[in-house]
Design a protein around this motif. Structure first.
Motif, short mmCIF file in Angstrom:
data_model
loop_
_atom_site.label_atom_id
_atom_site.label_comp_id
_atom_site.label_asym_id
_atom_site.label_seq_id
_atom_site.Cartn_x
_atom_site.Cartn_y
_atom_site.Cartn_z
N GLY A 1 0.81 -1.20 0.00
CA GLY A 1 0.00 0.00 0.00
C GLY A 1 0.84 1.25 0.00
O GLY A 1 2.04 1.22 -0.28
N HIS A 2 0.20 2.36 0.32
CA HIS A 2 0.91 3.63 0.40
C HIS A 2 0.22 4.57 1.38
O HIS A 2 -0.95 4.39 1.73
N ILE A 3 0.99 5.55 1.81
CA ILE A 3 0.49 6.60 2.70
C ILE A 3 0.57 7.90 1.92
O ILE A 3 1.59 8.20 1.31
N GLU A 4 -0.52 8.64 1.92
CA GLU A 4 -0.55 9.95 1.29
C GLU A 4 -0.54 10.99 2.39
O GLU A 4 -1.57 11.23 3.04
N PHE A 5 0.62 11.59 2.63
CA PHE A 5 0.73 12.60 3.66
C PHE A 5 0.10 13.90 3.19
O PHE A 5 0.11 14.21 2.00
N THR A 6 -0.46 14.65 4.12
CA THR A 6 -1.15 15.89 3.77
C THR A 6 -0.21 16.95 3.22
O THR A 6 -0.65 17.87 2.54
N ASP A 7 1.11 16.82 3.48
CA ASP A 7 2.07 17.79 2.94
C ASP A 7 2.52 17.43 1.53
O ASP A 7 3.41 18.07 0.97
N GLY A 8 1.92 16.39 0.93
CA GLY A 8 2.22 16.02 -0.45
C GLY A 8 3.17 14.84 -0.59
O GLY A 8 3.34 14.32 -1.69
N GLN A 9 3.80 14.41 0.48
CA GLN A 9 4.70 13.25 0.40
C GLN A 9 3.89 11.98 0.17
O GLN A 9 2.73 11.89 0.56
N HIS A 10 4.53 11.02 -0.44
CA HIS A 10 3.89 9.74 -0.78
C HIS A 10 4.87 8.64 -0.39
O HIS A 10 6.01 8.65 -0.84
N PHE A 11 4.45 7.70 0.45
CA PHE A 11 5.32 6.63 0.91
C PHE A 11 4.69 5.29 0.58
O PHE A 11 3.58 5.00 1.02
N GLU A 12 5.37 4.47 -0.23
CA GLU A 12 4.88 3.14 -0.59
C GLU A 12 5.52 2.09 0.31
O GLU A 12 6.66 2.23 0.72
N PHE A 13 4.77 1.03 0.60
CA PHE A 13 5.28 -0.05 1.45
C PHE A 13 4.67 -1.37 1.05
O PHE A 13 3.64 -1.43 0.39
N SER A 14 5.36 -2.45 1.44
CA SER A 14 4.82 -3.80 1.21
C SER A 14 5.36 -4.73 2.29
O SER A 14 6.39 -4.45 2.90
#
Length: 93
Positions: free
Chosen positions: A51-64
């Motif tokens: 999945g991924h996390i969409e941070f409110t400051d625009g950052q995007h972090f993918e993980f598995s």
């Protein structure tokens, strides 16, 4: 202790023989969006997630997941703990 958000959405994603072996999860922690898929391998019957996390400051972090799980519930719980820890870590910087 982590609480499940009331904004959780769990949706079956497939109309073929993968029914109930793949789920999309939409949740949030500290106002940061978490979007993930929990999937069961048809050959091994093991569950994994990505999945991924969409941070409110625009950052995007993918993980598995780096391992497999015996049940969908176990995979989902581990994914939530992982995502929440990553959000907490990112917001504490």
């Amino acid at each position: 202790m982590l609480k499940r958000s009331r904004s959780t959405t769990l949706t079956g994603m497939s109309n073929n023989n993968e029914e109930r072996s793949r789920y999309k999860i939409t949740d949030s922690h500290r106002n940061q969006a978490i979007i993930a898929t929990v999937r069961k391998d048809r050959d091994t019957y093991a569950w994994t997630w990505q999945g991924h996390i969409e941070f409110t400051d625009g950052q995007h972090f993918e993980f598995s997941s780096q391992r497999s799980f015996s049940t969908a519930s176990e995979a989902e719980d581990y994914m939530r703990r992982f995502a929440c820890a990553r959000i907490d870590s990112q917001l504490s910087q």
